[in-house]
Design an enzyme around this catalytic site. Structure first.
Site, PDB file in Angstrom:
ATOM      1  N   LYS A   3       0.809  -1.219   0.000  1.00  0.00           N
ATOM      2  CA  LYS A   3       0.000   0.000   0.000  1.00  0.00           C
ATOM      3  C   LYS A   3       0.847   1.276   0.000  1.00  0.00           C
ATOM      4  O   LYS A   3       0.466   2.291  -0.597  1.00  0.00           O
ATOM      5  CB  LYS A   3      -0.955  -0.012   1.209  1.00  0.00           C
ATOM      6  N   TRP A   5       4.470   1.366  -0.799  1.00  0.00           N
ATOM      7  CA  TRP A   5       5.472   1.389  -1.874  1.00  0.00           C
ATOM      8  C   TRP A   5       4.837   1.565  -3.250  1.00  0.00           C
ATOM      9  O   TRP A   5       5.456   2.087  -4.168  1.00  0.00           O
ATOM     10  CB  TRP A   5       6.388   0.157  -1.786  1.00  0.00           C
ATOM     11  N   CYS A 139      14.610   2.334  11.960  1.00  0.00           N
ATOM     12  CA  CYS A 139      14.303   1.498  13.114  1.00  0.00           C
ATOM     13  C   CYS A 139      13.104   2.056  13.874  1.00  0.00           C
ATOM     14  O   CYS A 139      13.064   3.243  14.196  1.00  0.00           O
ATOM     15  CB  CYS A 139      15.523   1.437  14.037  1.00  0.00           C
ATOM     16  N   VAL A 140      12.144   1.187  14.139  1.00  0.00           N
ATOM     17  CA  VAL A 140      10.993   1.543  14.974  1.00  0.00           C
ATOM     18  C   VAL A 140      11.018   0.613  16.192  1.00  0.00           C
ATOM     19  O   VAL A 140      11.198  -0.607  16.034  1.00  0.00           O
ATOM     20  CB  VAL A 140       9.671   1.402  14.176  1.00  0.00           C
ATOM     21  N   LEU A 388      26.687   0.147   4.654  1.00  0.00           N
ATOM     22  CA  LEU A 388      27.042  -0.344   5.997  1.00  0.00           C
ATOM     23  C   LEU A 388      25.856  -1.006   6.698  1.00  0.00           C
ATOM     24  O   LEU A 388      24.723  -0.661   6.435  1.00  0.00           O
ATOM     25  CB  LEU A 388      27.563   0.839   6.820  1.00  0.00           C
TER      26      LEU A 388
HETATM   27  S1  NHW Z   1      17.145  -2.258   6.221  1.00  0.00           S
HETATM   28  C1  NHW Z   1      16.874  -2.372   7.944  1.00  0.00           C
HETATM   29  C2  NHW Z   1      15.510  -1.866   8.347  1.00  0.00           C
HETATM   30  N1  NHW Z   1      15.333  -1.973   9.792  1.00  0.00           N
HETATM   31  C3  NHW Z   1      15.022  -3.093  10.443  1.00  0.00           C
HETATM   32  O1  NHW Z   1      14.762  -4.138   9.849  1.00  0.00           O
HETATM   33  C4  NHW Z   1      15.011  -3.002  11.950  1.00  0.00           C
HETATM   34  C5  NHW Z   1      13.949  -3.835  12.611  1.00  0.00           C
HETATM   35  N2  NHW Z   1      12.636  -3.508  12.079  1.00  0.00           N
HETATM   36  C6  NHW Z   1      12.015  -2.325  12.316  1.00  0.00           C
HETATM   37  O2  NHW Z   1      12.498  -1.454  12.998  1.00  0.00           O
HETATM   38  C7  NHW Z   1      18.325  -0.866   6.131  1.00  0.00           C
HETATM   39  C8  NHW Z   1      10.649  -2.145  11.648  1.00  0.00           C
HETATM   40  O3  NHW Z   1      10.149  -3.421  11.314  1.00  0.00           O
HETATM   41  C9  NHW Z   1      10.722  -1.250  10.379  1.00  0.00           C
HETATM   42  C10 NHW Z   1       9.338  -1.234   9.704  1.00  0.00           C
HETATM   43  C11 NHW Z   1      11.071   0.164  10.775  1.00  0.00           C
HETATM   44  C12 NHW Z   1      11.740  -1.779   9.371  1.00  0.00           C
HETATM   45  N3  NHW Z   1      12.688  -0.632   4.141  1.00  0.00           N
HETATM   46  O4  NHW Z   1       5.602   0.996  10.132  1.00  0.00           O
HETATM   47  P1  NHW Z   1       5.129  -0.219   9.443  1.00  0.00           P
HETATM   48  C13 NHW Z   1      17.583   0.442   6.088  1.00  0.00           C
HETATM   49  O5  NHW Z   1      17.483   1.134   7.094  1.00  0.00           O
HETATM   50  C14 NHW Z   1       7.592  -1.133   4.691  1.00  0.00           C
HETATM   51  C15 NHW Z   1      11.669   0.008   3.517  1.00  0.00           C
HETATM   52  O6  NHW Z   1       3.745  -0.658   9.747  1.00  0.00           O
HETATM   53  P2  NHW Z   1       7.114  -1.709  10.937  1.00  0.00           P
HETATM   54  C16 NHW Z   1      16.998   0.892   4.771  1.00  0.00           C
HETATM   55  C17 NHW Z   1       6.644  -2.287   4.464  1.00  0.00           C
HETATM   56  O7  NHW Z   1       6.930  -2.890   3.224  1.00  0.00           O
HETATM   57  N4  NHW Z   1      10.377  -0.219   3.753  1.00  0.00           N
HETATM   58  O8  NHW Z   1       6.128  -1.451   9.675  1.00  0.00           O
HETATM   59  C18 NHW Z   1      15.702   1.686   4.929  1.00  0.00           C
HETATM   60  C19 NHW Z   1       5.302  -1.604   4.545  1.00  0.00           C
HETATM   61  O9  NHW Z   1       5.038  -0.905   3.346  1.00  0.00           O
HETATM   62  P3  NHW Z   1       4.039  -1.564   2.247  1.00  0.00           P
HETATM   63  C20 NHW Z   1      10.087  -1.131   4.691  1.00  0.00           C
HETATM   64  O10 NHW Z   1       7.507  -3.127  10.885  1.00  0.00           O
HETATM   65  C21 NHW Z   1      15.172   2.088   3.580  1.00  0.00           C
HETATM   66  C22 NHW Z   1       5.545  -0.541   5.620  1.00  0.00           C
HETATM   67  O11 NHW Z   1       7.006  -0.366   5.711  1.00  0.00           O
HETATM   68  C23 NHW Z   1      11.099  -1.829   5.379  1.00  0.00           C
HETATM   69  O12 NHW Z   1       6.512  -1.179  12.176  1.00  0.00           O
HETATM   70  C24 NHW Z   1      13.894   2.927   3.688  1.00  0.00           C
HETATM   71  C25 NHW Z   1       5.042  -1.007   6.966  1.00  0.00           C
HETATM   72  O13 NHW Z   1       5.289   0.013   7.886  1.00  0.00           O
HETATM   73  C26 NHW Z   1      12.429  -1.549   5.068  1.00  0.00           C
HETATM   74  N5  NHW Z   1      13.472  -2.172   5.658  1.00  0.00           N
HETATM   75  O14 NHW Z   1       8.399  -0.805  10.605  1.00  0.00           O
HETATM   76  C27 NHW Z   1      13.416   3.393   2.345  1.00  0.00           C
HETATM   77  N6  NHW Z   1      10.511  -2.660   6.257  1.00  0.00           N
HETATM   78  O15 NHW Z   1       4.054  -0.674   1.059  1.00  0.00           O
HETATM   79  C28 NHW Z   1      14.209   4.586   1.843  1.00  0.00           C
HETATM   80  C29 NHW Z   1       9.190  -2.503   6.103  1.00  0.00           C
HETATM   81  O16 NHW Z   1       4.622  -2.925   1.952  1.00  0.00           O
HETATM   82  C30 NHW Z   1      13.620   5.129   0.509  1.00  0.00           C
HETATM   83  N7  NHW Z   1       8.922  -1.595   5.161  1.00  0.00           N
HETATM   84  O17 NHW Z   1       2.689  -1.671   2.887  1.00  0.00           O
HETATM   85  C31 NHW Z   1      14.375   6.345   0.028  1.00  0.00           C
HETATM   86  C32 NHW Z   1      14.040   7.603   0.812  1.00  0.00           C
HETATM   87  C33 NHW Z   1      14.881   8.810   0.398  1.00  0.00           C
HETATM   88  C34 NHW Z   1      14.520   9.305  -0.999  1.00  0.00           C
HETATM   89  C35 NHW Z   1      15.347  10.553  -1.379  1.00  0.00           C
HETATM   90  C36 NHW Z   1      15.096  11.188  -2.828  1.00  0.00           C
HETATM   91  C1  EN5 Z   2      21.759  -3.343   5.731  1.00  0.00           C
HETATM   92  N1  EN5 Z   2      22.642  -2.256   6.091  1.00  0.00           N
HETATM   93  O1  EN5 Z   2      20.006 -12.681   8.446  1.00  0.00           O
HETATM   94  C2  EN5 Z   2      21.007  -3.821   6.931  1.00  0.00           C
HETATM   95  N2  EN5 Z   2      22.219 -12.493   8.667  1.00  0.00           N
HETATM   96  O2  EN5 Z   2      23.473 -14.845   6.227  1.00  0.00           O
HETATM   97  C3  EN5 Z   2      19.894  -4.797   6.586  1.00  0.00           C
HETATM   98  N3  EN5 Z   2      23.166 -15.892   9.137  1.00  0.00           N
HETATM   99  O3  EN5 Z   2      24.169 -14.006   9.793  1.00  0.00           O
HETATM  100  C4  EN5 Z   2      20.420  -6.167   6.324  1.00  0.00           C
HETATM  101  N4  EN5 Z   2      19.251 -17.795  11.498  1.00  0.00           N
HETATM  102  O4  EN5 Z   2      23.860 -18.106   7.946  1.00  0.00           O
HETATM  103  C5  EN5 Z   2      19.497  -7.238   6.759  1.00  0.00           C
HETATM  104  N5  EN5 Z   2      25.181 -18.863   9.569  1.00  0.00           N
HETATM  105  C6  EN5 Z   2      19.879  -8.606   6.245  1.00  0.00           C
HETATM  106  C7  EN5 Z   2      20.709  -9.438   7.179  1.00  0.00           C
HETATM  107  C8  EN5 Z   2      20.023  -9.786   8.483  1.00  0.00           C
HETATM  108  C9  EN5 Z   2      20.852 -10.665   9.385  1.00  0.00           C
HETATM  109  C10 EN5 Z   2      20.973 -12.023   8.799  1.00  0.00           C
HETATM  110  C11 EN5 Z   2      22.494 -13.793   8.103  1.00  0.00           C
HETATM  111  C12 EN5 Z   2      23.215 -13.628   6.785  1.00  0.00           C
HETATM  112  C13 EN5 Z   2      23.342 -14.569   9.104  1.00  0.00           C
HETATM  113  C14 EN5 Z   2      24.014 -16.771   9.917  1.00  0.00           C
HETATM  114  C15 EN5 Z   2      23.414 -17.110  11.238  1.00  0.00           C
HETATM  115  C16 EN5 Z   2      22.104 -17.839  11.118  1.00  0.00           C
HETATM  116  C17 EN5 Z   2      21.486 -18.089  12.449  1.00  0.00           C
HETATM  117  C18 EN5 Z   2      20.116 -18.658  12.274  1.00  0.00           C
HETATM  118  C19 EN5 Z   2      24.327 -17.982   9.058  1.00  0.00           C
HETATM  119  C20 EN5 Z   2      25.708 -19.980   8.853  1.00  0.00           C
HETATM  120  C21 EN5 Z   2      27.232 -19.828   8.834  1.00  0.00           C
HETATM  121  C22 EN5 Z   2      27.935 -21.050   8.240  1.00  0.00           C
HETATM  122  C23 EN5 Z   2      29.428 -20.980   8.597  1.00  0.00           C
HETATM  123  C24 EN5 Z   2      30.173 -22.153   8.029  1.00  0.00           C
HETATM  124  C25 EN5 Z   2      29.965 -22.244   6.536  1.00  0.00           C
HETATM  125  C26 EN5 Z   2      28.499 -22.277   6.172  1.00  0.00           C
HETATM  126  C27 EN5 Z   2      27.774 -21.099   6.739  1.00  0.00           C
END
Ligand code: NHW
Ligand code: EN5
Length: 388
Positions: A3, A5, A139-140, A388
């Site tokens: 919804k 994206w 991050c939320v 990163l």
């Molecule tokens: S990826 C790491 C992201 N962080 C985490 O995974 C941390 C743990 N999770 C959380 O904190 C690296 C929450 O689950 C987050 C979502 C905050 C992820 N990217 O608030 P709602 C980055 O930081 C969409 C983009 O209800 P939530 C890169 C999802 O598809 N979108 O969810 C960041 C849905 O949309 P949809 C993501 O779980 C890039 C909506 O969010 C996403 O409470 C950002 C749901 O929102 C993700 N990783 O919070 C985009 N995860 O359309 C930058 C979920 O499907 C774009 N969603 O309904 C560019 C901006 C700048 C442009 C400049 C010109």
């Molecule tokens: C971007 N800036 O899933 C941030 N990590 O494989 C967003 N697995 O560590 C990035 N599940 O395979 C988010 N061990 C995407 C990454 C999220 C973190 C993640 C994976 C990547 C990971 C490990 C541990 C799995 C634990 C159970 C894994 C296997 C290692 C094994 C070593 C010996 C040779 C075969 C592989």
């Protein structure tokens, strides 16, 4: 299905393979006077805050939010634990904007409950260098999930990027969104196999004992390449030249100048490590390798609390074979007490990972561009960008 994206200028799943759509920006820039001047609305009990990452106190708040709420693996055994020093480095490169370091606080308690960041970067896509934002650390707080806060944060960072007259962005995620420019595989090389097995990061292979496993992953005590040494400030011009030439071959890669190389690649204790090969006779710098430090918290283990991981960053081989260069990186990482060395199958990595005893992980990393279409997805080996 998506919804939020579906409303954004990103490649849509329905358009995959449509060759009538051109490569390049999806929408044109709007005049700055037409960019929304006020922040987007948050739910009533929350407020925006700009996070000054040069303040130790604010940096600690962001650090703690991420330490407790950022990315976990699919079985919730590990959570990324970026250090404060790392965050200060990652968020304050040359030309950074404090306004792109965006937090959300609870109005009543002033507690930081969400974060998103952008940094400026020049990224080359095929023949064009595009000014972009790299978005990271979205991050939320766990207790505020699924309330559609993330779309508001993404719109707010987009607005603040637009105010700087920048209209494209790059980001990575472990989840599939519309639509990846490429999907990369994580690979892992055990340095401390006993600990990795004890904490559930890896498993003892079939017909393998612990002592055979430890022997399998043994490495020499010091690097084998003559002239292999730590990068120093005086090396910045030579490393920049080496890297710029090397990255030309990839379809998407950063356009690094000397100030970028000084920031991103000059060694910084417990943040980034860089090494090069200086020919012992000619003193020419022929090869380069680097990795960054990103520990993970080990969730619920009695014995260990932290997994020390090195992540392969940028490598350039012109004289020393990449296999030998990366093997020396493994050796120094082991000497620095890392438990595991991680790499993506980007650039030329694929060609050496198996021989260096890396194995594929259970995680993938999807790469995205905002407001820039690429008609055909890239192969990971066509990507020259590591975020990163
Ligand atoms: S990826 C790491 C992201 N962080 C985490 O995974 C941390 C743990 N999770 C959380 O904190 C690296 C929450 O689950 C987050 C979502 C905050 C992820 N990217 O608030 P709602 C980055 O930081 C969409 C983009 O209800 P939530 C890169 C999802 O598809 N979108 O969810 C960041 C849905 O949309 P949809 C993501 O779980 C890039 C909506 O969010 C996403 O409470 C950002 C749901 O929102 C993700 N990783 O919070 C985009 N995860 O359309 C930058 C979920 O499907 C774009 N969603 O309904 C560019 C901006 C700048 C442009 C400049 C010109
Ligand atoms: C971007 N800036 O899933 C941030 N990590 O494989 C967003 N697995 O560590 C990035 N599940 O395979 C988010 N061990 C995407 C990454 C999220 C973190 C993640 C994976 C990547 C990971 C490990 C541990 C799995 C634990 C159970 C894994 C296997 C290692 C094994 C070593 C010996 C040779 C075969 C592989």
């Amino acid at each position: 299905r998506h919804k939020f994206w579906e409303t954004q200028p990103v490649g849509q799943f329905k358009d995959i393979g449509d060759s009538s759509l051109p490569d390049g920006p999806i929408e044109p820039p709007t005049p700055l006077s037409e960019v929304k001047q006020e922040p987007y609305n948050l739910p009533n009990s929350y407020e925006w805050t700009t996070c000054d990452m040069s303040s130790e106190e604010i940096c600690i708040e962001v650090y703690n939010l991420l330490k407790n709420n950022y990315v976990e693996d699919d079985e919730n055994l590990f959570r990324f634990n970026y250090s404060k020093e790392f965050l200060g480095w990652a968020l304050r490169p040359p030309g950074y904007f404090t306004s792109w370091h965006i937090g959300v606080r609870a109005k009543a308690s002033k507690k930081l409950v969400a974060f998103i960041s952008g940094i400026p970067a020049r990224i080359r896509v095929r023949d064009e260098v595009v000014k972009m934002a790299e978005i990271n650390f979205l991050c939320v707080h766990k207790k505020l999930r699924s309330k559609r806060l993330a779309p508001v944060m993404i719109k707010e960072v987009t607005r603040r990027v637009h105010l700087e007259n920048i209209w494209q962005a790059a980001y990575t995620a472990g989840v599939v969104l519309p639509t990846p420019i490429t999907t990369c595989q994580y690979w892992h090389r055990s340095l401390n196999p006993k600990k990795l097995i004890d904490v559930g990061f890896s498993r003892l292979g079939a017909r393998m004992t612990m002592s055979r496993t430890i022997k399998l992953y043994k490495l020499p005590d010091s690097p084998v390449t003559p002239g292999f040494r730590k990068m120093e400030r005086r090396d910045v011009p030579a490393v920049t030249r080496l890297l710029r030439i090397y990255l030309r071959q990839f379809d998407v890669a950063p356009d690094f100048d000397e100030s970028d190389v000084e920031h991103w690649l000059l060694p910084k204790e417990s943040v980034v490590d860089s090494f090069l090969v200086e020919s012992p006779d000619s003193h020419v710098i022929t090869d380069f390798c680097s990795f960054y430090t990103l520990p993970s918290s080990i969730l619920g283990n009695q014995t260990y609390s932290t997994l020390k991981a090195a992540y392969s960053y940028y490598n350039v081989s012109t004289k020393t074979p990449l296999l030998q260069l990366m093997n020396d990186a493994l050796i120094v990482a082991k000497q620095k007490d890392f438990d595991v060395f991680n790499a993506l199958d980007v650039m030329e990595n694929e060609s050496v990972l198996k021989e260096l005893k890396f194995g594929p992980g259970d995680g993938q990393l999807h790469y995205y561009l905002y407001n820039y279409r690429i008609r055909h997805a890239l192969k990971p080996s066509e990507l020259g960008l590591v975020l990163l």
